[in-house]
Scaffold this active site. Sequence first.
Site, short mmCIF file in Angstrom:
data_model
loop_
_atom_site.label_atom_id
_atom_site.label_comp_id
_atom_site.label_asym_id
_atom_site.label_seq_id
_atom_site.Cartn_x
_atom_site.Cartn_y
_atom_site.Cartn_z
N ASP A 137 10.32 -31.59 -18.45
CA ASP A 137 11.72 -30.99 -18.31
C ASP A 137 12.09 -29.88 -18.75
O ASP A 137 13.04 -29.66 -17.46
CB ASP A 137 12.09 -32.39 -19.83
CG ASP A 137 13.65 -31.95 -19.66
OD1 ASP A 137 14.54 -32.73 -18.35
OD2 ASP A 137 13.71 -30.97 -20.45
N GLU A 144 8.59 -36.27 -15.21
CA GLU A 144 8.54 -35.03 -15.79
C GLU A 144 7.96 -34.62 -16.46
O GLU A 144 7.15 -34.01 -16.73
CB GLU A 144 10.15 -35.71 -16.92
CG GLU A 144 11.51 -35.38 -16.21
CD GLU A 144 12.71 -35.09 -17.45
OE1 GLU A 144 13.59 -34.64 -17.14
OE2 GLU A 144 11.69 -35.88 -17.83
#
EC number: 3.1.26.3
Length: 245
Positions: free
Chosen positions: A65, A137
């Site tokens: 992320d 992610e």
Amino acid sequence: MPYRKYREKKYETKYREAFKVFQEKIGITFTDEKLLIQAFTHSSYVNEHRKKPHEDNERLEFLGDAVLELTVSQYLFQKYPTMSEGELTKLRAAIVCEPSLVRFANELSFGSLVLLGKGEEMTGGRERPALLADVFEAFIGALYLDQGLETVWGFLKEIVYPKINEGAFSHVMDYKSQLQELIQRDGSGNIEYQILQEKGPAHNREFVSRVTLNNVALGLGSGKSKKEAEQQAAAEALKKLKEQL
């Protein structure tokens, strides 16, 4: 060999082959394949295979992320030198939001590679948007740890950045940013804004702006501030250009 162990071994062999094909598809070979497998390992799978040293992808998701935000931020900062901080933030948010990550994941068939527990499998986890976004992610996190930022950038250059260039996220930009994005995509030249007129008393000022492309007028706009007048001029220019496409 007991049937259960035989079945699990066959299952793992199938997935290792799938990961091999996946790496060939993206043109990247992981040095540490365990990181790649971990990126696609859901917590439900770990819970059902406690005797084996599996790790789920949640920590990699956390790292990915941050890496994704950094690389997308750098790309936007370089691509749109005149875009405001607020517009850059809004555009980045649209690129790294769940629906966008799901789109990227589906493009590479991430769902077919995820290691899931039986319960999650039976409830359609393989197609669940939140799960796919998390896996994307986690994959970015694993790729960063294994290959570094340059390889992550190269991967995003193939999968994510072209969609920005194609205008997939133009809807979140203001008119000036949309116009700039359209002109850059087309490679047409330089945009300039000029304030042609200021009228009215100080407490009720009105501005008239013109936007030009290579000294050719594209649109006029008026507003209570210079910014508003420029936005309206850009809106008119966008309308004209889109009618020509």
